[in-house]
Write an enzyme that holds these catalytic residues in place. Structure first.
Site, short mmCIF file in Angstrom:
data_model
loop_
_atom_site.label_atom_id
_atom_site.label_comp_id
_atom_site.label_asym_id
_atom_site.label_seq_id
_atom_site.Cartn_x
_atom_site.Cartn_y
_atom_site.Cartn_z
N HIS A 8 33.07 63.14 40.29
CA HIS A 8 32.43 61.82 40.28
C HIS A 8 31.69 61.59 38.98
CE1 HIS A 8 31.07 58.30 42.65
NE2 HIS A 8 30.05 58.33 41.81
N ASP A 10 30.35 58.01 36.69
CA ASP A 10 30.21 56.56 36.75
C ASP A 10 30.30 55.89 35.38
OD1 ASP A 10 29.74 55.34 39.44
OD2 ASP A 10 28.30 56.98 39.58
N GLU A 110 34.25 54.07 45.22
CA GLU A 110 33.00 54.53 45.84
C GLU A 110 32.51 53.49 46.83
OE1 GLU A 110 28.76 56.64 44.63
OE2 GLU A 110 29.83 55.46 43.14
N HIS A 137 29.21 53.22 50.80
CA HIS A 137 28.18 53.53 49.81
C HIS A 137 26.86 53.54 50.59
CE1 HIS A 137 25.66 53.04 46.08
NE2 HIS A 137 26.39 54.11 45.83
N HIS A 178 28.02 60.02 50.92
CA HIS A 178 27.36 58.74 51.25
C HIS A 178 27.41 58.38 52.73
CE1 HIS A 178 25.88 57.00 47.50
NE2 HIS A 178 26.97 57.43 46.90
N HIS A 199 30.45 64.11 45.70
CA HIS A 199 29.18 64.36 45.00
C HIS A 199 28.05 64.41 46.02
CE1 HIS A 199 29.47 60.02 45.29
NE2 HIS A 199 28.29 59.80 44.74
N ASP A 327 27.97 63.37 39.09
CA ASP A 327 27.41 62.01 39.15
C ASP A 327 26.78 61.60 37.82
OD1 ASP A 327 27.02 59.54 40.25
OD2 ASP A 327 25.32 60.09 41.52
#
Length: 391
Positions: A8, A10, A110, A137, A178, A199, A327
């Site tokens: 993961h 971003d 995600e 999420h 999540h 993650h 992350d």
């Protein structure tokens, strides 16, 4: 040593918000980011699931559009640096990229809000090369419960179970980061192929709602899946989480804005440099916050504490069921000695000092998630990922 295949990152969100999806300059140091090509190389990264995150509070049609824009950014980034990135859909694609010295670039959605409660949208994303979908999420969906909200549907309802079955039928990995523990169990009850946590941390060491309980880790072992341990400081350390909560409360008391909102993409023909105002000012740098910060310094968090989570996950789930999902570029709260994608060797050195063998470090670094990817492909009844790289 097996290259890192991280679960993961971003960076696409940063490309949208900071640069209006301008992908230039990533082959040079970009200190405002956690990620650039020189530091990916320094960190030994050979594969990356790029998160195409969009906020969970977007309405579903807007979420679909924004997710498409994020996917486009990954393809454009890979095309801009063909000597460094290779779009990958399958385990064989990843292996070929590694052999060619390129960074295998996979795509993960995600949050199931990006599917707009539509299996047709799911299948369309699969045809674009999406290889995992995180079920939620931070918001509950009509069909799945999030980790940070009160459960509403008992984990998954019939629609949610149908989504999980369809994902695995077409070869899309089910990502349980999540989601609430009740959702984790419901998904494992439904799954016929390995699932992942892209993650997450472990709840036995820190009772954070984003972390995974031991009873789920045991079931993950039996499912054949992988938990990719995250580096997010408030998930790793109870002290870091308590500090973050207290800091948020003080910033709210002071009236310092902490929410940046979702940056818009440039309109057709619009110069990206004229529209981007994200991220805004760092709230922790607000002058009114300085006295509180001096009296309440941020507690240290280290790679050794991340290693504690890795060790525990290995002890409960087994060494064949652990991986890494940093992350990076999705958080500002990272360990003091793991500030960017160049820092994976620090964690591996810590684990080696604790007695991890090279073979077991290879499993953690990438071999386990590669095995899960390959097994999901074997069990897919109608694989929908592209047979050749899209452009």
């Amino acid at each position: 040593m097996m290259p890192i295949i991280d679960g993961h990152n971003d960076l696409p969100m940063q490309l949208r918000g900071r640069y209006g999806y301008d992908v230039s300059g990533l082959d040079e140091p970009r200190p405002e980011l956690h990620t650039d090509i020189p530091r990916l190389r320094a960190g030994g990264v050979g594969g990356q699931f790029w998160s195409v995150y969009v906020p969970g509070d977007l309405d579903e049609p807007s979420a679909v559009v924004a997710t498409m824009e994020q996917i486009d950014a990954v393809y454009r980034m890979a095309a801009a640096y063909p000597d460094d990135f290779a779009i990958a859909y399958s385990a064989d694609d990843v292996t070929r990229a590694l052999e060619a010295g390129r960074i295998a670039s996979l795509i993960g959605i995600e949050g199931g809000h990006s599917l707009a409660t539509s299996l047709g949208v799911l299948r369309s994303f699969a045809r674009l090369g999406v290889r995992y979908v995180t079920l939620t999420h931070n918001e509950n969906l009509s069909w799945a419960d999030s980790a940070v909200r009160e459960p509403r549907v008992g984990g998954l309802n019939d629609e949610g179970r149908a989504v999980v079955r369809e994902m695995q039928r077409i070869g899309v990995l089910v990502d349980l980061s999540h989601v609430a523990p009740v959702t984790m169990h419901a998904a494992l009850d439904t799954a016929f192929a390995p699932v992942i946590f892209s993650h997450s941390g472990v709840r036995a060491l820190h009772d954070h709602p984003r972390n995974v309980p031991d009873d789920v880790l045991t079931r993950l072992r039996d499912n054949g899946g992988v938990i990719q341990l995250t580096f997010v400081a408030p998930f790793v350390s109870a002290e870091a989480r308590a500090w973050s909560v207290a800091a948020e409360e003080e910033l709210e008391r002071l009236g310092v804005p902490t929410s940046e909102g979702w940056p818009r993409a440039p309109r057709p023909g619009e110069d990206p440099s004229t529209v981007q105002t994200w991220p805004g000012a760092d709230p922790l740098a607000a002058p009114s916050f300085a006295a509180w910060l001096e009296a309440n310094p941020r507690p240290p968090v280290t790679a050794a504490q991340v290693a504690d989570h890795v060790d525990h996950a290995r002890d409960v789930a087994g060494v064949d069921h652990v991986g890494l999902g940093g992350d990076f570029d999705g958080t500002t709260d990272l360990p003091d000695d793991m500030r960017d994608v160049a820092s994976y060797p620090r964690l591996l050195a810590e684990l080696s000092a604790r007695g991890w063998s090279e073979a077991d470090l290879d499993k953690l670094a990438g071999a386990n998630i590669l095995r899960v990817l390959r097994e999901s492909e074997r069990l897919a009844q109608e694989p929908l990922w592209p047979l050749s790289p899209a452009r």
